[in-house]
Design a protein around this motif. Structure first.
Motif, short mmCIF file in Angstrom:
data_model
loop_
_atom_site.label_atom_id
_atom_site.label_comp_id
_atom_site.label_asym_id
_atom_site.label_seq_id
_atom_site.Cartn_x
_atom_site.Cartn_y
_atom_site.Cartn_z
N ALA A 1 21.56 30.67 53.43
CA ALA A 1 22.32 31.40 52.43
C ALA A 1 23.28 30.45 51.73
CB ALA A 1 23.10 32.55 53.08
N ALA A 2 23.43 30.61 50.44
CA ALA A 2 24.42 29.82 49.72
C ALA A 2 25.80 30.10 50.30
CB ALA A 2 24.39 30.17 48.24
N ASN A 3 26.68 29.10 50.27
CA ASN A 3 27.98 29.28 50.90
C ASN A 3 28.83 30.32 50.19
OD1 ASN A 3 28.12 27.11 48.82
ND2 ASN A 3 30.30 27.20 49.28
N THR A 4 28.44 30.70 48.96
CA THR A 4 29.18 31.73 48.24
C THR A 4 28.57 33.12 48.40
OG1 THR A 4 27.87 31.25 46.28
CG2 THR A 4 29.97 30.11 46.48
N SER A 5 27.46 33.21 49.10
CA SER A 5 26.76 34.49 49.20
C SER A 5 27.60 35.50 49.97
CB SER A 5 25.41 34.30 49.89
OG SER A 5 24.77 35.54 50.07
N SER A 6 27.81 36.66 49.36
CA SER A 6 28.59 37.71 50.03
C SER A 6 27.69 38.63 50.85
CB SER A 6 29.36 38.53 48.99
OG SER A 6 28.45 39.13 48.06
N ASN A 7 26.39 38.52 50.67
CA ASN A 7 25.47 39.40 51.39
C ASN A 7 24.24 38.60 51.82
OD1 ASN A 7 24.46 41.79 52.47
ND2 ASN A 7 23.37 42.31 50.60
N PRO A 8 24.40 37.71 52.80
CA PRO A 8 23.31 36.79 53.17
C PRO A 8 22.28 37.44 54.07
CG PRO A 8 25.21 36.36 54.52
CD PRO A 8 25.61 37.47 53.58
N GLU A 9 21.62 38.47 53.59
CA GLU A 9 20.62 39.17 54.40
C GLU A 9 19.29 39.20 53.66
OE1 GLU A 9 22.24 42.99 55.24
OE2 GLU A 9 23.75 42.23 56.61
N GLN B 1 29.08 22.84 57.72
CA GLN B 1 30.00 22.03 56.95
C GLN B 1 31.27 22.80 56.57
OE1 GLN B 1 26.14 20.56 54.60
NE2 GLN B 1 27.99 19.80 53.64
N MET B 2 31.18 24.11 56.41
CA MET B 2 32.31 24.92 55.98
C MET B 2 32.51 26.06 56.98
SD MET B 2 31.97 25.16 51.86
CE MET B 2 32.52 23.80 50.84
N ILE B 3 33.40 25.85 57.92
CA ILE B 3 33.55 26.75 59.05
C ILE B 3 34.02 28.13 58.63
CG2 ILE B 3 34.73 27.09 61.25
CD1 ILE B 3 32.67 24.86 61.27
N GLY B 4 35.08 28.19 57.85
CA GLY B 4 35.66 29.48 57.49
C GLY B 4 34.70 30.37 56.74
N ASN B 5 34.00 29.82 55.76
CA ASN B 5 33.05 30.62 54.98
C ASN B 5 31.90 31.13 55.84
OD1 ASN B 5 34.59 30.08 52.76
ND2 ASN B 5 33.15 28.72 51.76
N VAL B 6 31.38 30.27 56.69
CA VAL B 6 30.25 30.67 57.53
C VAL B 6 30.67 31.75 58.52
CG1 VAL B 6 28.63 29.89 59.29
CG2 VAL B 6 29.01 28.51 57.25
N ALA B 7 31.85 31.60 59.13
CA ALA B 7 32.33 32.62 60.08
C ALA B 7 32.45 33.97 59.40
CB ALA B 7 33.68 32.19 60.66
N ALA B 8 32.91 33.99 58.14
CA ALA B 8 33.02 35.26 57.41
C ALA B 8 31.65 35.84 57.11
CB ALA B 8 33.80 35.03 56.11
N GLN B 9 30.69 34.99 56.73
CA GLN B 9 29.33 35.46 56.47
C GLN B 9 28.70 36.03 57.73
OE1 GLN B 9 27.75 31.76 54.77
NE2 GLN B 9 27.28 32.89 52.90
N GLY C 1 24.60 19.56 52.33
CA GLY C 1 24.54 20.81 51.59
C GLY C 1 23.75 21.89 52.31
N SER C 2 22.83 21.51 53.17
CA SER C 2 22.00 22.52 53.84
C SER C 2 22.79 23.30 54.88
CB SER C 2 20.80 21.86 54.52
OG SER C 2 21.20 21.10 55.65
N LYS C 3 23.99 22.82 55.26
CA LYS C 3 24.79 23.49 56.27
C LYS C 3 26.09 24.03 55.68
CE LYS C 3 22.66 20.61 59.84
NZ LYS C 3 22.82 19.50 60.80
N LEU C 4 26.09 24.25 54.36
CA LEU C 4 27.27 24.86 53.72
C LEU C 4 27.35 26.35 54.02
CD1 LEU C 4 27.20 23.20 50.16
CD2 LEU C 4 28.82 22.75 52.01
N GLY C 5 26.21 27.02 54.01
CA GLY C 5 26.19 28.46 54.20
C GLY C 5 25.49 28.85 55.48
N LEU C 6 25.51 30.14 55.78
CA LEU C 6 24.95 30.68 57.02
C LEU C 6 23.45 30.41 57.10
CD1 LEU C 6 25.51 32.41 59.56
CD2 LEU C 6 24.97 34.42 58.16
#
Length: 743
Positions: free
Chosen positions: A98-106, A224-232, A256-261
């Motif tokens: 999922a992109a690190n900005t995705s609010s609905n990574p399903e 790479q981005m702990i806070g964003n991934v934890a929220a996702q 970049g492959s580990k920016l998002g969930l």
């Protein structure tokens, strides 16, 4: 314990601070990596190397069609394998990258959107049993025809994408069509690049366990981005973010492959909760080529219209890229074009086609990595058409201000990078006529390209604590993905607080710590280090108040505090209880009032075998201006990696697609070619002195991705100079050269 907070918003150019006149002398020193001994001795645990008691092992079942519905599954043979515990169906929570900005990574697993999509996970007492059972799961597919796999200009439903972060990637000013049509000299060329895969050395992995009483998930994963991934992850699992303890202190590459969930974390968490035991999973190298995301393929049309003296009248960069249906992220191939060269009539645009391939996501230097490959190749074509030296062409098109926004540049030393780099490289020895230099069977050529990478600052926080022992602790959820974060944060704190490196402990990659910018966008060093600076200065204010003096009357050096005629150990100034401060840096008005870009110039020498077409890069020289260099050793290491990656994109890197089935067939490091030591040429890196206080209080600019932004074009231009063959379909492989090589 005394604690305070401080925030600096970048609304104005910053002046000097304690990091500028610190007597400790750490900033700017080429220090070894602080965590280096742990890594080379194998004592730095990565995500898959955590072994909780009674842990079970997961293995993904992935789709073997590219498009269609799933009618059902047969688990009988899989469940009969000795040691198998369960087959986990996460339902709609199954997700691809999922992109690190995705609010609905399903995504779900009842409908297949691309080959390799995660469907299920088999869990067993051993990895081997899980792998064997996964191969025995039977999936009843209802394939759909008409898969969209090949990017073409006539791609159906191609649309203009919208992604706010890349709002500078598009422009239309003046009258491009009219100016280009009447320009005395024209270049109109189309360049294509294939999909690329991140291929980090550490695979995507996760180890998850639950505290049932607290309803809390503890997960070691590679991000790479702990806070964003934890929220996702919290949203996918339906729990609050503070119920997730995500740890990623060491990351073996992400790009970049580990920016998002990613799916391994979701599946491990779901399985661990269902089975009431820890579960760990590592995605295999082959599976990553259908899961971890890709850099989009591209078709880029560059048009340059110029006067006979080389002054550009019209410039256009039009890109067609791809992604999955519904994704807003796009590869902004033209993102550097608006600000790089002068010219009144300008057109930069992007269209995105929907494809039945895995998601397109950020990959190191999204946009510039492939966009500069095309633009700087086109500039070389223009120089050749004009009979003008390629360095001189670029110098003649230096803009006074940002051609897009009209704002001044915070700093701009591209011209100096070109001229100083050319002298150091021996550019004057270049023969303008292609194919003019030959050494036996080898044709030798030289090429040049500009490097350009937009500079960003992202909100970041860090906590710095002074202990009664006179030592310091730095805490932030920032990650070190091999870039030297542990080291540079300690260097900044050490200089400001007057402490040696061995008196500073740095804790990273933990979601319970202050939220940082994370590692991405080349903003990590500047953002993270600036937040440490803000916190350290706040601590000095606390100490000054305790001692009854003004902060500017204090000097910190070698663990001592000096004020007037008094010198005392830092431990005495701290007192019996720790002092701590949390510092935050935020972007502000200067991001809009001044255009911030890091620049460089790279020169390449290549040899091409006139018989076989084999290409050997002999040397690369890069001269860069990227703000203040916190640590020349770690900075140089990042530039080396970027330059080699640029070489990879120019000469070898390609995710080879089976256009009938939508599967990337070279899905391992044996066949997905990236440079190895034997491919790496002699490389020289020079940093120009620069200090950009519009960027942040430390004067730092991002450097991790700068090396890749143009280096491939320098090599491609050198190949043309050597052979007279211009290849516009990357990578440049020998089969694309053979027919055009001189007799």
């Amino acid at each position: 314990m005394s604690s305070t907070t401080a925030t600096l918003r970048m609304n104005a150019k910053q002046g000097l601070n304690r990091a500028d006149h610190a007597p400790q002398g750490l900033i700017g020193a080429p220090l070894d990596r602080k965590e280096g001994p742990l890594k080379v001795s194998g004592r730095a645990p990565y995500a898959y190397e955590h072994h909780p008691a009674n842990v079970a092992f997961g293995y993904l079942v992935t789709a073997t069609i590219a498009r269609g519905k799933v009618n059902g599954y047969d688990f009988d043979a899989a469940l009969a394998v000795p040691g198998v515990v369960a087959v986990i169906d996460a339902g709609k929570r199954t997700t691809t990258q999922a992109a690190n900005t995705s609010s609905n990574p399903e995504q779900g697993n009842d409908h297949v959107t691309h080959y390799g999509q995660p469907l299920l996970m088999v869990v067993a007492d051993t990895f081997e049993a899980a792998r064997e059972a996964a191969a025995k799961v039977r999936v009843d597919y209802a394939p759909e025809e008409g898969g969209r796999f090949v990017l073409a200009e006539e791609a159906p439903k191609a649309k203009t994408p919208g992604y706010p972060f890349f709002n500078k990637a598009n422009m239309n000013t003046g009258d491009f069509d009219g100016a280009f049509a009447t320009a005395p000299v024209q270049v109109d060329a189309t360049y294509t690049t294939p999909s690329q895969i991140h291929a980090a050395m550490e695979p995507h992995a996760a180890t998850a366990s639950w505290d049932e009483a607290e309803g809390k998930l503890t997960i070691h994963a590679s991000y790479q981005m702990i806070g964003n991934v934890a929220a996702q992850l919290a949203k996918v699992l339906g729990i609050k973010a503070d119920k997730i303890h995500l740890m990623s202190p060491y990351v073996g590459g992400g790009f970049g492959s580990k920016l998002g969930l990613n799916p391994e974390s979701v599946m491990a968490a779901v399985a661990a909760r269902a089975l009431k035991r820890p579960v760990k999973i590592a995605i295999t190298r082959q599976q990553l080529f259908g899961i971890s995301g890709r850099r989009s393929d591209s078709i880029q049309r560059i048009r340059l219209g110029a006067e006979a003296d080389g002054r550009i009248l019209a410039i256009a960069h039009e890109s067609l890229v791809s992604n999955r249906d519904g994704e807003t992220f796009y590869e902004p191939a033209g993102i550097s074009t608006p600000t790089l060269y002068a010219g009144e009539n300008r057109l930069v645009s992007h269209r995105q086609a929907a494809m039945d391939l895995m998601i397109s996501v950020s990959m190191r230097a999204p946009g510039e990595a492939i966009g500069m490959l095309a633009l700087e190749s086109a500039m070389d074509e223009l120089a050749h058409t004009l009979g003008l030296d390629p360095v001189e062409l670029r110098l003649r098109n230096e803009p006074d201000t940002d051609p897009q926004a009209g704002t001044p540049f915070s700093t701009r030393k591209l011209a100096k990078c070109l001229t100083q780099g050319a002298e150091a490289f021996g550019w004057a020895e270049r023969k303008p006529q292609p194919g003019a230099r030959r050494e036996g069977d080898w044709l030798v050529g030289l090429g040049v390209a500009a490097l350009s990478r937009n500079n960003y600052l992202s909100t970041s926080s860090a906590r710095v604590r002074l202990t009664p022992a006179g030592t310091a602790e730095i805490e932030t959820d920032h990650t070190d993905i091999g870039t030297g974060t542990y080291t540079i944060l300690a260097q900044v704190a050490g200089d400001v607080l007057g402490l040696p490196m061995d008196a500073i402990e740095v804790r990273l990659g933990d979601s319970t710590l202050p939220k940082s910018s994370g590692s991405g966008g080349s903003w990590g060093a500047a953002s993270g280090a600036s937040s440490v600076l803000v916190a350290a200065e706040a601590l000095i204010e606390q100490i000054a108040k305790r001692l009854g003096v003004e902060a500017d009357q204090l000097t910190f050096k070698d663990g001592q505090v000096i004020t007037g005629n008094r010198t005392m150990p830092l431990a005495d100034a701290v007192g019996p209880e720790p002092l701590e401060a949390e510092g935050t840096i935020q972007s502000g008005a200067v991001q809009l009032t001044h255009t911030q870009v890091a620049y460089g110039a790279v020169f390449a020498e290549v040899a091409v075998n006139a018989v076989t077409g084999e290409i050997r890069v002999r040397r690369l020289d890069a001269t860069l201006a990227a703000g203040r260099i916190l640590n020349p050793k770690t900075a140089r290491s990042q530039v080396l990696g970027g330059l080699i990656w640029g070489m990879s994109g120019a000469l070898m890197e390609e995710a080879a697609l089976d256009e009938r089935r939508g599967v990337f067939v070279n899905h391992d490091l044996a066949e997905y070619h990236v440079p190895v030591n034997a491919d790496a040429p002699a490389i020289d890196v020079t940093f120009l002195e620069e200090d950009d206080r519009y960027a942040n209080p430390l004067g730092v600019k991002g450097i991790g991705e700068l090396g890749i932004c143009g280096s491939g074009a320098a090599i491609a231009n050198a190949v043309f100079n050597a052979t007279g063959v211009r290849v516009r379909d990357f990578p440049i492989t020998l089969d694309k050269l053979l027919d055009g090589l001189p007799d």
